[in-house]
Motif scaffolding. Structure first.
Motif, PDB file in Angstrom:
ATOM      1  N   VAL A 150       0.839  -1.197   0.000  1.00 61.37           N
ATOM      2  CA  VAL A 150       0.000   0.000   0.000  1.00 61.37           C
ATOM      3  C   VAL A 150       0.878   1.253   0.000  1.00 61.37           C
ATOM      4  CG1 VAL A 150      -1.650   1.326   1.392  1.00 61.37           C
ATOM      5  CG2 VAL A 150      -2.031  -1.114   0.979  1.00 61.37           C
ATOM      6  N   LYS A 151       1.950   1.235   0.778  1.00 61.24           N
ATOM      7  CA  LYS A 151       2.878   2.373   0.809  1.00 61.24           C
ATOM      8  C   LYS A 151       3.493   2.616  -0.566  1.00 61.24           C
ATOM      9  CE  LYS A 151       4.375   1.739   5.561  1.00 61.24           C
ATOM     10  NZ  LYS A 151       5.532   1.386   6.405  1.00 61.24           N
ATOM     11  N   ALA A 152       3.741   1.538  -1.300  1.00 64.09           N
ATOM     12  CA  ALA A 152       4.369   1.651  -2.621  1.00 64.09           C
ATOM     13  C   ALA A 152       3.433   2.274  -3.653  1.00 64.09           C
ATOM     14  CB  ALA A 152       4.838   0.281  -3.104  1.00 64.09           C
ATOM     15  N   GLY A 153       2.141   2.204  -3.416  1.00 69.58           N
ATOM     16  CA  GLY A 153       1.183   2.809  -4.335  1.00 69.58           C
ATOM     17  C   GLY A 153       0.642   1.849  -5.374  1.00 69.58           C
ATOM     18  N   ARG A 154      -0.007   2.415  -6.363  1.00 73.69           N
ATOM     19  CA  ARG A 154      -0.743   1.630  -7.362  1.00 73.69           C
ATOM     20  C   ARG A 154       0.140   0.785  -8.284  1.00 73.69           C
ATOM     21  NH1 ARG A 154      -5.912   2.452  -6.622  1.00 73.69           N
ATOM     22  NH2 ARG A 154      -6.591   4.395  -5.693  1.00 73.69           N
ATOM     23  N   LYS A 155       1.407   1.097  -8.380  1.00 77.02           N
ATOM     24  CA  LYS A 155       2.304   0.296  -9.217  1.00 77.02           C
ATOM     25  C   LYS A 155       2.813  -0.941  -8.489  1.00 77.02           C
ATOM     26  CE  LYS A 155       3.888   3.935 -12.267  1.00 77.02           C
ATOM     27  NZ  LYS A 155       5.027   4.622 -12.850  1.00 77.02           N
ATOM     28  N   GLY A 156       2.690  -0.958  -7.160  1.00 74.18           N
ATOM     29  CA  GLY A 156       3.133  -2.106  -6.391  1.00 74.18           C
ATOM     30  C   GLY A 156       4.641  -2.226  -6.353  1.00 74.18           C
ATOM     31  N   LEU A 157       5.098  -3.436  -6.065  1.00 71.80           N
ATOM     32  CA  LEU A 157       6.532  -3.712  -5.959  1.00 71.80           C
ATOM     33  C   LEU A 157       6.858  -5.079  -6.555  1.00 71.80           C
ATOM     34  CD1 LEU A 157       7.226  -2.648  -2.266  1.00 71.80           C
ATOM     35  CD2 LEU A 157       8.082  -1.505  -4.314  1.00 71.80           C
ATOM     36  N   PRO A 158       8.059  -5.227  -7.089  1.00 73.95           N
ATOM     37  CA  PRO A 158       8.499  -6.548  -7.525  1.00 73.95           C
ATOM     38  C   PRO A 158       8.672  -7.481  -6.326  1.00 73.95           C
ATOM     39  CG  PRO A 158       9.860  -4.824  -8.505  1.00 73.95           C
ATOM     40  CD  PRO A 158       9.019  -4.186  -7.446  1.00 73.95           C
ATOM     41  N   VAL A 159       8.460  -8.751  -6.545  1.00 72.97           N
ATOM     42  CA  VAL A 159       8.600  -9.745  -5.486  1.00 72.97           C
ATOM     43  C   VAL A 159       9.991  -9.665  -4.851  1.00 72.97           C
ATOM     44  CG1 VAL A 159       8.667 -12.223  -4.998  1.00 72.97           C
ATOM     45  CG2 VAL A 159       6.863 -11.303  -6.427  1.00 72.97           C
ATOM     46  N   GLY A 160      11.020  -9.470  -5.661  1.00 73.77           N
ATOM     47  CA  GLY A 160      12.379  -9.388  -5.136  1.00 73.77           C
ATOM     48  C   GLY A 160      12.566  -8.256  -4.149  1.00 73.77           C
ATOM     49  N   HIS A 161      11.949  -7.109  -4.427  1.00 72.77           N
ATOM     50  CA  HIS A 161      12.039  -5.981  -3.497  1.00 72.77           C
ATOM     51  C   HIS A 161      11.307  -6.288  -2.187  1.00 72.77           C
ATOM     52  CE1 HIS A 161      12.910  -3.332  -7.130  1.00 72.77           C
ATOM     53  NE2 HIS A 161      13.976  -3.268  -6.363  1.00 72.77           N
ATOM     54  N   LEU A 162      10.176  -6.952  -2.296  1.00 74.49           N
ATOM     55  CA  LEU A 162       9.441  -7.335  -1.090  1.00 74.49           C
ATOM     56  C   LEU A 162      10.271  -8.282  -0.234  1.00 74.49           C
ATOM     57  CD1 LEU A 162       5.877  -7.916  -2.541  1.00 74.49           C
ATOM     58  CD2 LEU A 162       6.526  -6.195  -0.842  1.00 74.49           C
ATOM     59  N   GLN A 163      10.896  -9.235  -0.879  1.00 73.32           N
ATOM     60  CA  GLN A 163      11.714 -10.208  -0.154  1.00 73.32           C
ATOM     61  C   GLN A 163      12.870  -9.510   0.547  1.00 73.32           C
ATOM     62  OE1 GLN A 163      14.963 -11.787  -0.518  1.00 73.32           O
ATOM     63  NE2 GLN A 163      14.376 -13.069   1.192  1.00 73.32           N
ATOM     64  N   GLU A 164      13.516  -8.574  -0.121  1.00 75.57           N
ATOM     65  CA  GLU A 164      14.619  -7.821   0.483  1.00 75.57           C
ATOM     66  C   GLU A 164      14.136  -6.987   1.662  1.00 75.57           C
ATOM     67  OE1 GLU A 164      16.571  -5.453  -2.512  1.00 75.57           O
ATOM     68  OE2 GLU A 164      16.969  -7.216  -3.757  1.00 75.57           O
ATOM     69  N   ARG A 165      13.016  -6.297   1.488  1.00 78.04           N
ATOM     70  CA  ARG A 165      12.497  -5.424   2.546  1.00 78.04           C
ATOM     71  C   ARG A 165      12.062  -6.204   3.780  1.00 78.04           C
ATOM     72  NH1 ARG A 165       8.890  -0.558  -0.083  1.00 78.04           N
ATOM     73  NH2 ARG A 165      10.510   0.226  -1.460  1.00 78.04           N
ATOM     74  N   LEU A 166      11.394  -7.324   3.561  1.00 74.92           N
ATOM     75  CA  LEU A 166      10.826  -8.075   4.674  1.00 74.92           C
ATOM     76  C   LEU A 166      11.776  -9.125   5.252  1.00 74.92           C
ATOM     77  CD1 LEU A 166       7.215  -8.521   3.296  1.00 74.92           C
ATOM     78  CD2 LEU A 166       8.068  -6.783   4.871  1.00 74.92           C
ATOM     79  N   GLN A 167      12.826  -9.437   4.503  1.00 80.50           N
ATOM     80  CA  GLN A 167      13.819 -10.416   4.954  1.00 80.50           C
ATOM     81  C   GLN A 167      13.178 -11.752   5.365  1.00 80.50           C
ATOM     82  OE1 GLN A 167      17.413  -9.916   5.007  1.00 80.50           O
ATOM     83  NE2 GLN A 167      16.570  -8.438   3.555  1.00 80.50           N
ATOM     84  N   ILE A 168      12.324 -12.271   4.479  1.00 78.53           N
ATOM     85  CA  ILE A 168      11.740 -13.586   4.696  1.00 78.53           C
ATOM     86  C   ILE A 168      12.062 -14.456   3.485  1.00 78.53           C
ATOM     87  CG2 ILE A 168       9.898 -12.809   6.246  1.00 78.53           C
ATOM     88  CD1 ILE A 168       7.963 -12.842   3.944  1.00 78.53           C
ATOM     89  N   PRO A 169      12.149 -15.768   3.675  1.00 80.74           N
ATOM     90  CA  PRO A 169      12.462 -16.658   2.552  1.00 80.74           C
ATOM     91  C   PRO A 169      11.427 -16.546   1.435  1.00 80.74           C
ATOM     92  CG  PRO A 169      12.596 -17.827   4.644  1.00 80.74           C
ATOM     93  CD  PRO A 169      11.995 -16.480   4.934  1.00 80.74           C
ATOM     94  N   ASN A 170      11.881 -16.776   0.207  1.00 82.08           N
ATOM     95  CA  ASN A 170      10.989 -16.686  -0.955  1.00 82.08           C
ATOM     96  C   ASN A 170       9.771 -17.595  -0.835  1.00 82.08           C
ATOM     97  OD1 ASN A 170      12.367 -14.699  -2.342  1.00 82.08           O
ATOM     98  ND2 ASN A 170      13.669 -16.151  -3.426  1.00 82.08           N
ATOM     99  N   SER A 171       9.964 -18.802  -0.316  1.00 81.71           N
ATOM    100  CA  SER A 171       8.841 -19.735  -0.203  1.00 81.71           C
ATOM    101  C   SER A 171       7.800 -19.211   0.794  1.00 81.71           C
ATOM    102  CB  SER A 171       9.323 -21.125   0.204  1.00 81.71           C
ATOM    103  OG  SER A 171       9.989 -21.071   1.453  1.00 81.71           O
ATOM    104  N   THR A 172       8.260 -18.593   1.869  1.00 81.22           N
ATOM    105  CA  THR A 172       7.349 -18.016   2.860  1.00 81.22           C
ATOM    106  C   THR A 172       6.612 -16.825   2.259  1.00 81.22           C
ATOM    107  OG1 THR A 172       8.805 -18.730   4.648  1.00 81.22           O
ATOM    108  CG2 THR A 172       7.201 -17.012   5.178  1.00 81.22           C
ATOM    109  N   LEU A 173       7.336 -15.988   1.542  1.00 82.10           N
ATOM    110  CA  LEU A 173       6.734 -14.833   0.887  1.00 82.10           C
ATOM    111  C   LEU A 173       5.671 -15.278  -0.112  1.00 82.10           C
ATOM    112  CD1 LEU A 173       6.593 -11.801   0.342  1.00 82.10           C
ATOM    113  CD2 LEU A 173       8.496 -12.097  -1.268  1.00 82.10           C
ATOM    114  N   SER A 174       5.991 -16.286  -0.885  1.00 75.16           N
ATOM    115  CA  SER A 174       5.053 -16.815  -1.871  1.00 75.16           C
ATOM    116  C   SER A 174       3.771 -17.304  -1.198  1.00 75.16           C
ATOM    117  CB  SER A 174       5.718 -17.950  -2.644  1.00 75.16           C
ATOM    118  OG  SER A 174       4.826 -18.513  -3.558  1.00 75.16           O
TER     119      SER A 174
END
Length: 97
Positions: free
Chosen positions: A26-50
């Motif tokens: 929501v903070k990122a706005g209407r364009k959203g974020l790439p999955v890779g950026h989310l993973q970096e920001r949240l520091q959680i494994p890709n499988s957990t993020l998925s």
């Protein structure tokens, strides 16, 4: 929005990681974020993020779209606004004027 749809969205947002993830989008706005950026920001494994993204998508809160090799996660503001409206629609309706 009907009660079942609202309950599903609230259930998915009731998990701390999913709530943090959705707020980040929501903070990122209407364009959203790439999955890779989310993973970096949240520091959680890709499988957990998925797993968490899948839950948010099943509730209609997030959609994904691919641009080449990049998968973008986009918050669905119409769903968020509908959920807020659902929670407020009968606010104080039984209160005396």
């Amino acid at each position: 929005m009907d009660t079942e749809v609202a309950a599903k969205a609230l259930k998915e947002l009731g998990h701390p990681t999913r709530l943090t993830l959705f707020r980040c989008l929501v903070k990122a706005g209407r364009k959203g974020l790439p999955v890779g950026h989310l993973q970096e920001r949240l520091q959680i494994p890709n499988s957990t993020l998925s797993h968490h993204l899948s839950s948010l998508m099943s509730a209609g809160l997030v959609k994904q779209h691919r641009e080449g090799r990049v998968l973008h996660c986009i918050p669905q503001f119409d769903c968020l606004e509908g959920l807020i409206q659902f929670l407020q629609e009968e606010c104080c309706s039984e209160e005396s004027c």
